[in-house]
Design a protein around this motif. Structure first.
Motif, short mmCIF file in Angstrom:
data_model
loop_
_atom_site.label_atom_id
_atom_site.label_comp_id
_atom_site.label_asym_id
_atom_site.label_seq_id
_atom_site.Cartn_x
_atom_site.Cartn_y
_atom_site.Cartn_z
N HIS A 277 3.15 36.14 13.49
CA HIS A 277 2.20 36.89 12.64
C HIS A 277 2.65 38.34 12.51
O HIS A 277 2.65 38.91 11.42
CB HIS A 277 0.80 36.81 13.24
CG HIS A 277 -0.22 37.56 12.45
ND1 HIS A 277 -0.55 38.86 12.73
CD2 HIS A 277 -0.95 37.19 11.37
CE1 HIS A 277 -1.45 39.27 11.85
NE2 HIS A 277 -1.72 38.28 11.03
N ASP A 278 3.07 38.94 13.62
CA ASP A 278 3.45 40.35 13.63
C ASP A 278 4.79 40.60 12.93
O ASP A 278 4.96 41.62 12.27
CB ASP A 278 3.55 40.88 15.06
CG ASP A 278 2.21 40.96 15.76
OD1 ASP A 278 1.17 40.67 15.12
OD2 ASP A 278 2.20 41.29 16.96
N LYS A 279 5.74 39.69 13.12
CA LYS A 279 7.10 39.91 12.61
C LYS A 279 7.35 39.34 11.21
O LYS A 279 8.36 39.64 10.61
CB LYS A 279 8.13 39.32 13.57
CG LYS A 279 8.25 40.08 14.86
CD LYS A 279 9.36 39.48 15.69
CE LYS A 279 9.75 40.38 16.83
NZ LYS A 279 10.97 39.90 17.50
N GLY A 280 6.45 38.50 10.74
CA GLY A 280 6.57 38.02 9.37
C GLY A 280 7.08 36.60 9.22
O GLY A 280 7.42 35.92 10.19
N GLU A 281 7.13 36.20 7.99
CA GLU A 281 7.49 34.83 7.61
C GLU A 281 8.86 34.43 8.15
O GLU A 281 9.79 35.22 8.14
CB GLU A 281 7.48 34.71 6.09
CG GLU A 281 7.63 33.29 5.61
CD GLU A 281 7.47 33.18 4.11
OE1 GLU A 281 8.02 32.23 3.55
OE2 GLU A 281 6.80 34.05 3.51
N GLY A 282 8.93 33.21 8.62
CA GLY A 282 10.19 32.66 9.10
C GLY A 282 10.46 32.88 10.58
O GLY A 282 11.42 32.34 11.12
N VAL A 283 9.64 33.68 11.24
CA VAL A 283 9.83 33.93 12.67
C VAL A 283 9.23 32.78 13.45
O VAL A 283 8.07 32.41 13.24
CB VAL A 283 9.20 35.29 13.09
CG1 VAL A 283 9.20 35.44 14.60
CG2 VAL A 283 9.95 36.42 12.43
N ARG A 284 10.02 32.21 14.33
CA ARG A 284 9.58 31.10 15.17
C ARG A 284 10.34 31.11 16.48
O ARG A 284 11.39 31.75 16.60
CB ARG A 284 9.73 29.78 14.44
CG ARG A 284 11.12 29.49 13.93
CD ARG A 284 11.14 28.37 12.92
NE ARG A 284 11.43 27.11 13.53
CZ ARG A 284 12.15 26.15 12.96
NH1 ARG A 284 12.62 26.30 11.75
NH2 ARG A 284 12.38 25.03 13.60
N PRO A 285 9.83 30.42 17.49
CA PRO A 285 10.47 30.46 18.80
C PRO A 285 11.62 29.45 18.92
O PRO A 285 11.55 28.35 18.39
CB PRO A 285 9.33 30.09 19.75
CG PRO A 285 8.44 29.21 18.94
CD PRO A 285 8.54 29.72 17.53
N TRP A 286 12.64 29.87 19.64
CA TRP A 286 13.74 28.98 19.96
C TRP A 286 14.24 29.28 21.37
O TRP A 286 14.06 30.37 21.89
CB TRP A 286 14.86 29.05 18.93
CG TRP A 286 15.45 30.40 18.63
CD1 TRP A 286 14.89 31.39 17.88
CD2 TRP A 286 16.72 30.90 19.04
NE1 TRP A 286 15.74 32.47 17.81
CE2 TRP A 286 16.88 32.19 18.49
CE3 TRP A 286 17.75 30.36 19.80
CZ2 TRP A 286 18.01 32.96 18.71
CZ3 TRP A 286 18.89 31.13 20.00
CH2 TRP A 286 19.01 32.41 19.46
N VAL A 287 14.82 28.26 21.98
CA VAL A 287 15.30 28.35 23.36
C VAL A 287 16.79 28.63 23.35
O VAL A 287 17.54 28.05 22.56
CB VAL A 287 15.01 27.04 24.13
CG1 VAL A 287 15.55 27.11 25.56
CG2 VAL A 287 13.52 26.74 24.13
N LEU A 288 17.20 29.52 24.24
CA LEU A 288 18.61 29.86 24.34
C LEU A 288 19.00 30.03 25.79
O LEU A 288 18.16 30.21 26.66
CB LEU A 288 18.90 31.13 23.56
CG LEU A 288 18.14 32.38 23.99
CD1 LEU A 288 19.03 33.32 24.78
CD2 LEU A 288 17.58 33.08 22.77
N ARG A 289 20.29 29.98 26.00
CA ARG A 289 20.86 30.28 27.32
C ARG A 289 21.81 31.43 27.11
O ARG A 289 22.43 31.55 26.05
CB ARG A 289 21.59 29.06 27.86
CG ARG A 289 21.97 29.23 29.29
CD ARG A 289 22.35 27.92 29.92
NE ARG A 289 22.49 28.20 31.35
CZ ARG A 289 23.12 27.42 32.17
NH1 ARG A 289 23.65 26.30 31.75
NH2 ARG A 289 23.22 27.75 33.43
N GLY A 290 21.91 32.30 28.09
CA GLY A 290 22.83 33.43 27.97
C GLY A 290 22.84 34.27 29.22
O GLY A 290 22.29 33.89 30.26
#
Length: 151
Positions: free
Chosen positions: A87-100
């Motif tokens: 909601h705060d960052k706008g359209e298309g923002v969604r969560p994803w999992v990463l390793r690093g």
């Protein structure tokens, strides 16, 4: 970063918790995805605009002090705390999992992750399930009021 946006989608808290328990050093990032992030491989401080040395993310590893409590509830809490970001960052923002690898800390003490390997998207159904799980804990009075709302 060897990134693609056609990552597998994790569809339940149980599935996400199983990945977290079997793979150490995972993070969740809320953005437009690995391909969009690949161009810069860094985040910016939202207040000052300063470039940060890595991607802002939040750890998913279950902390030892959590003891034998539910990994699903741990993951639910980690997602709930930041579920307002689309909601705060706008359209298309969604969560994803990463390793690093952590290359530093951001202004909110969040890890700044480098050498990113995308693992998978977190489906909207997981976010909804996480919100229900945390709200159920609040109603059961097992936790104090969170004083914040996701979404």
């Amino acid at each position: 970063m060897n990134a693609r946006d056609d990552l597998p989608v994790l569809r339940t808290l149980r599935e996400l918790a199983a990945v977290v328990l079997s793979t150490p050093h995972l993070y969740v990032r809320w953005s437009r995805g690995p391909v969009a992030d690949e161009a810069s491989a860094e985040s910016r401080d939202g207040l000052t605009g300063i470039r940060l040395p890595g991607l802002s993310a939040n750890p998913l590893d279950v902390e030892p002090w959590w003891q034998d409590r539910s990994a699903e509830l741990w993951v639910a809490r980690r997602l709930y705390d930041y579920s307002h970001l689309p909601h705060d960052k706008g359209e298309g923002v969604r969560p994803w999992v990463l390793r690093g690898r952590v290359g530093g800390r951001g202004p909110d003490n969040e890890p700044l992750v480098r050498d990113v390997k995308p693992i998978g998207w977190i489906g909207e159904s997981v976010i909804e399930e996480a919100q229900r799980a945390v709200e159920e804990q609040e109603r059961a009075a097992e936790w104090g009021p969170m004083r914040r709302r996701g979404g």
